[in-house]
Scaffold this motif. Structure first.
Motif, PDB file in Angstrom:
ATOM      1  N   LEU A 307       0.818  -1.222   0.000  1.00 52.44           N
ATOM      2  CA  LEU A 307       0.000   0.000   0.000  1.00 52.44           C
ATOM      3  C   LEU A 307       0.849   1.270   0.000  1.00 52.44           C
ATOM      4  O   LEU A 307       0.558   2.223  -0.731  1.00 52.44           O
ATOM      5  N   ILE A 308       1.906   1.283   0.811  1.00 52.89           N
ATOM      6  CA  ILE A 308       2.718   2.501   0.919  1.00 52.89           C
ATOM      7  C   ILE A 308       3.502   2.760  -0.363  1.00 52.89           C
ATOM      8  O   ILE A 308       3.596   3.904  -0.825  1.00 52.89           O
ATOM      9  N   SER A 309       4.077   1.693  -0.935  1.00 54.31           N
ATOM     10  CA  SER A 309       4.887   1.888  -2.147  1.00 54.31           C
ATOM     11  C   SER A 309       4.038   2.410  -3.306  1.00 54.31           C
ATOM     12  O   SER A 309       4.454   3.326  -4.036  1.00 54.31           O
ATOM     13  N   THR A 310       2.831   1.878  -3.475  1.00 53.04           N
ATOM     14  CA  THR A 310       1.977   2.347  -4.568  1.00 53.04           C
ATOM     15  C   THR A 310       1.439   3.749  -4.288  1.00 53.04           C
ATOM     16  O   THR A 310       1.351   4.583  -5.196  1.00 53.04           O
ATOM     17  N   ALA A 311       1.097   4.022  -3.023  1.00 59.68           N
ATOM     18  CA  ALA A 311       0.603   5.363  -2.671  1.00 59.68           C
ATOM     19  C   ALA A 311       1.697   6.410  -2.858  1.00 59.68           C
ATOM     20  O   ALA A 311       1.447   7.508  -3.375  1.00 59.68           O
ATOM     21  N   LEU A 312       2.937   6.075  -2.454  1.00 59.33           N
ATOM     22  CA  LEU A 312       4.041   7.012  -2.620  1.00 59.33           C
ATOM     23  C   LEU A 312       4.303   7.279  -4.105  1.00 59.33           C
ATOM     24  O   LEU A 312       4.588   8.423  -4.499  1.00 59.33           O
ATOM     25  N   ALA A 313       4.190   6.228  -4.918  1.00 54.12           N
ATOM     26  CA  ALA A 313       4.383   6.410  -6.365  1.00 54.12           C
ATOM     27  C   ALA A 313       3.359   7.384  -6.935  1.00 54.12           C
ATOM     28  O   ALA A 313       3.700   8.248  -7.754  1.00 54.12           O
ATOM     29  N   GLU A 314       2.110   7.254  -6.502  1.00 47.25           N
ATOM     30  CA  GLU A 314       1.071   8.162  -7.002  1.00 47.25           C
ATOM     31  C   GLU A 314       1.355   9.606  -6.599  1.00 47.25           C
ATOM     32  O   GLU A 314       1.172  10.535  -7.399  1.00 47.25           O
ATOM     33  N   VAL A 315       1.822   9.797  -5.360  1.00 47.83           N
ATOM     34  CA  VAL A 315       2.165  11.152  -4.903  1.00 47.83           C
ATOM     35  C   VAL A 315       3.324  11.719  -5.724  1.00 47.83           C
ATOM     36  O   VAL A 315       3.288  12.880  -6.174  1.00 47.83           O
ATOM     37  N   LEU A 316       4.359  10.909  -5.944  1.00 52.91           N
ATOM     38  CA  LEU A 316       5.525  11.372  -6.689  1.00 52.91           C
ATOM     39  C   LEU A 316       5.171  11.708  -8.138  1.00 52.91           C
ATOM     40  O   LEU A 316       5.703  12.678  -8.706  1.00 52.91           O
ATOM     41  N   ILE A 317       4.302  10.915  -8.713  1.00 49.36           N
ATOM     42  CA  ILE A 317       3.886  11.189 -10.103  1.00 49.36           C
ATOM     43  C   ILE A 317       3.248  12.574 -10.206  1.00 49.36           C
ATOM     44  O   ILE A 317       3.562  13.362 -11.102  1.00 49.36           O
ATOM     45  N   ILE A 318       2.338  12.886  -9.270  1.00 48.46           N
ATOM     46  CA  ILE A 318       1.657  14.183  -9.285  1.00 48.46           C
ATOM     47  C   ILE A 318       2.647  15.329  -9.019  1.00 48.46           C
ATOM     48  O   ILE A 318       2.672  16.345  -9.738  1.00 48.46           O
ATOM     49  N   VAL A 319       3.482  15.163  -7.994  1.00 48.68           N
ATOM     50  CA  VAL A 319       4.399  16.236  -7.589  1.00 48.68           C
ATOM     51  C   VAL A 319       5.413  16.535  -8.690  1.00 48.68           C
ATOM     52  O   VAL A 319       5.652  17.706  -9.049  1.00 48.68           O
ATOM     53  N   ILE A 320       6.026  15.485  -9.227  1.00 48.74           N
ATOM     54  CA  ILE A 320       7.048  15.696 -10.266  1.00 48.74           C
ATOM     55  C   ILE A 320       6.434  16.320 -11.512  1.00 48.74           C
ATOM     56  O   ILE A 320       7.029  17.209 -12.142  1.00 48.74           O
ATOM     57  N   ALA A 321       5.245  15.877 -11.890  1.00 45.17           N
ATOM     58  CA  ALA A 321       4.573  16.443 -13.067  1.00 45.17           C
ATOM     59  C   ALA A 321       4.274  17.931 -12.855  1.00 45.17           C
ATOM     60  O   ALA A 321       4.460  18.752 -13.771  1.00 45.17           O
ATOM     61  N   LEU A 322       3.834  18.288 -11.664  1.00 46.75           N
ATOM     62  CA  LEU A 322       3.554  19.699 -11.378  1.00 46.75           C
ATOM     63  C   LEU A 322       4.836  20.532 -11.418  1.00 46.75           C
ATOM     64  O   LEU A 322       4.853  21.650 -11.943  1.00 46.75           O
ATOM     65  N   LEU A 323       5.907  19.982 -10.854  1.00 49.40           N
ATOM     66  CA  LEU A 323       7.182  20.696 -10.870  1.00 49.40           C
ATOM     67  C   LEU A 323       7.718  20.868 -12.287  1.00 49.40           C
ATOM     68  O   LEU A 323       8.401  21.860 -12.590  1.00 49.40           O
ATOM     69  N   ALA A 324       7.410  19.890 -13.148  1.00 47.10           N
ATOM     70  CA  ALA A 324       7.870  19.955 -14.537  1.00 47.10           C
ATOM     71  C   ALA A 324       6.953  20.820 -15.404  1.00 47.10           C
ATOM     72  O   ALA A 324       7.256  21.046 -16.588  1.00 47.10           O
TER      73      ALA A 324
END
Length: 512
Positions: A307-324
């Motif tokens: 659960l944590i690994s998949t949830a963290l991946a979803e957060v990182l996808i959103i954050v990195i995309a916004l930063l880019a």
């Protein structure tokens, strides 16, 4: 014998084999022996009424029952051989009269009792003394006894106990037998169940003088000494589970980290003092509880990793995309779909994962060990980074086909990441190709359901409208299925490295 016991047996009890359901095993055994000879306690006590009963004293190693026999009060005493023989002045002969018990005869009787004890028998000695009825009843009057005989009792060992003790030893758990029996009896039983393979047998008098790490059997223990043993082990940093059934066991049960009372024949006081109750009074149930506890802990860790690994991946996808400065790769409805439908259903299958073959061969974990340790933290970060990198790559490559199309690719890619990561999380070290998939049918069902939901999310019109997805062409569909398999490759290398490190550490310990 019938008057010496607190247990009463009727003919119906004998016929229906109900004697074993009555009181203390030793008391019941005495009552059964007397009843089989035609002497029933309830009938004998009508003729020879009981005036006073003095329960068994762990310190004195004896109990007394006083009855009126005509114009005398008879003190009927039973207890340990060394105690009763030491208090005896005479010995009952075959004709019913008594003769003087000399020192050499006492030594021979003690030797005989020790011989029985060394064979694993529990030896109880019976004696009596008569006083005129006018003499006040006092416990201190138990002296100058006439020795009446030995009661030799076999306490059968359950056949599964030896294997259970070996299993606990493999799990890094020490089993120590603490008993009130004679040292020789305790040694014989310890030998039969394999306890002496892991330590020596000592008398309870030596508890404060010996290192308990070298001891597996402790004989002639009193309630006070049981409490001392628990406290000494705790001072050494041990987590102590203590079993007991009597009132006198309550202090040790209360002091232990885990107090375990006997449910079938345990006293109410012991049950109240304990943290856990064995309904079947079977040591193997404790071993089973330890195994289930370890299994629950491991499955909790597996579900947390997933659960944590998949949830963290979803957060990182959103954050990195916004930063880019990219559009959002995932919409709120799509994230909810991933979390509630895909993750929620799949994680359920990990909670019923059967135990791995080496579960009871692992050392005990520290009681303050967190669910997420260093190795697990490294693993779920690794999983999250792989999922994030692949998902962002897919989104960037397919963005030219439209934002809705690219988001659909990310949703499908993440669903199949969930699919493959679920397989990874079944074991900390074992390859997914070495796992038995028939042992967890729910997992297979959840995986098949994930595939159906994944295809439905992309091609079913109602789900398309709900999740803002669009149909993919066959080539992109295949890429969304194949690329997430990279997480298996990465995790397999991680597990291989971990297994190699563990094998090296084991070899180093064996060398030392």
């Amino acid at each position: 014998t019938s008057l010496a016991t607190m247990s009463t047996i009727s003919k119906e009890d004998l016929k229906n084999n109900l004697a074993k359901e009555l009181t203390d095993p030793t008391e019941t055994a005495m009552a059964v022996v007397a009843a089989k000879a035609g002497f029933y306690a309830f009938a004998r006590e009508k003729r020879y009424p009981e005036l006073l009963e003095i329960p068994f004293d762990q310190e004195l190693r004896l109990s007394t029952s006083i009855h009126r026999l005509g114009r005398v009060n008879r003190y009927i005493v039973k207890g340990s051989p060394e105690k009763i023989i030491g208090l005896s002045k005479n010995i009952l002969t075959v004709g019913g009269s008594g003769r003087r018990l000399l020192k050499d005869s006492k030594e021979k009787l003690l030797a005989q009792a020790n011989d029985y004890a060394s064979q694993g028998y529990r030896v109880t000695v019976l004696g009596y003394v008569d006083y005129p009825e006018r003499v006040p009843l006092k416990a201190t009057m138990v002296r100058g006894l006439t020795l009446a005989g030995f009661l030799i009792m076999a306490d059968p060992i359950r056949p599964e106990v030896r294997a259970a003790i070996e299993k606990t030893a493999q799990a890094g758990i020490r089993t120590v037998m603490i008993t009130g029996d004679h040292l020789l009896t305790a040694q014989a039983i310890g030998e039969q169940v394999g306890l002496l393979n892991y330590g020596t047998a000592i008398h309870a008098d030596e508890v404060t003088k010996r290192q308990l790490g070298e001891v597996s059997v402790i004989a002639r223990a009193t309630p006070k000494e049981k409490l001392i043993i628990v406290e000494q082990l705790q001072k050494q940093g041990q987590v102590v589970a203590m079993t007991g059934d009597g009132v006198n066991d309550a202090p040790a049960l209360k002091r232990a980290d885990v107090g375990i009372a006997m449910g079938e024949h345990g006293s109410d006081v012991a049950v109240e003092a304990a943290d856990m109750v064995l309904l079947n009074d079977n040591f193997t149930s404790i071993v089973g509880a330890i195994e289930q506890g370890r299994l629950i802990w491991e499955n909790l860790r597996k579900a947390a990793l997933y659960l944590i690994s998949t949830a963290l991946a979803e957060v990182l996808i959103i954050v990195i995309a916004l930063l880019a400065g990219w559009p959002l790769p995932l919409l709120a409805a799509q994230i909810l779909w991933l979390n509630l439908v895909t993750e929620g259903l799949n994680s359920m299958s990990l909670t019923i994962e059967p135990p791995e073959s080496d579960l009871m061969a692992r050392p005990p974990r520290p009681d303050n060990e967190p669910i997420i340790d260093g190795a697990m933290l490294m693993r779920f970060v690794l999983h999250s980074l792989v999922m994030t990198a692949i998902s962002l790559l897919v989104f960037h490559v397919t963005l030219d086909s439209g934002v809705g199309y690219a988001r659909t690719m990310v949703v499908l890619t993440m669903i199949f990441f969930h699919f493959y990561n679920l397989l990874n999380c079944r074991s900390q070290t074992k390859s997914i190709f070495a796992m038995n998939y028939r042992t967890n049918r729910l997992l297979i069902g959840m995986l098949l359901l994930s595939v159906v939901l994944a295809i439905g999310a992309v091609y079913e019109p109602h789900l398309q409208a709900l999740l803002h997805t669009t149909a993919l062409n066959l080539g992109d569909l295949l890429w969304a299925i194949i690329l997430p398999a990279s997480i298996i490759i990465v995790d397999e290398f991680y597990k291989l490295a971990l297994r190699s490190a563990q094998a090296w550490a084991k070899a180093q310990r064996a060398f030392v």
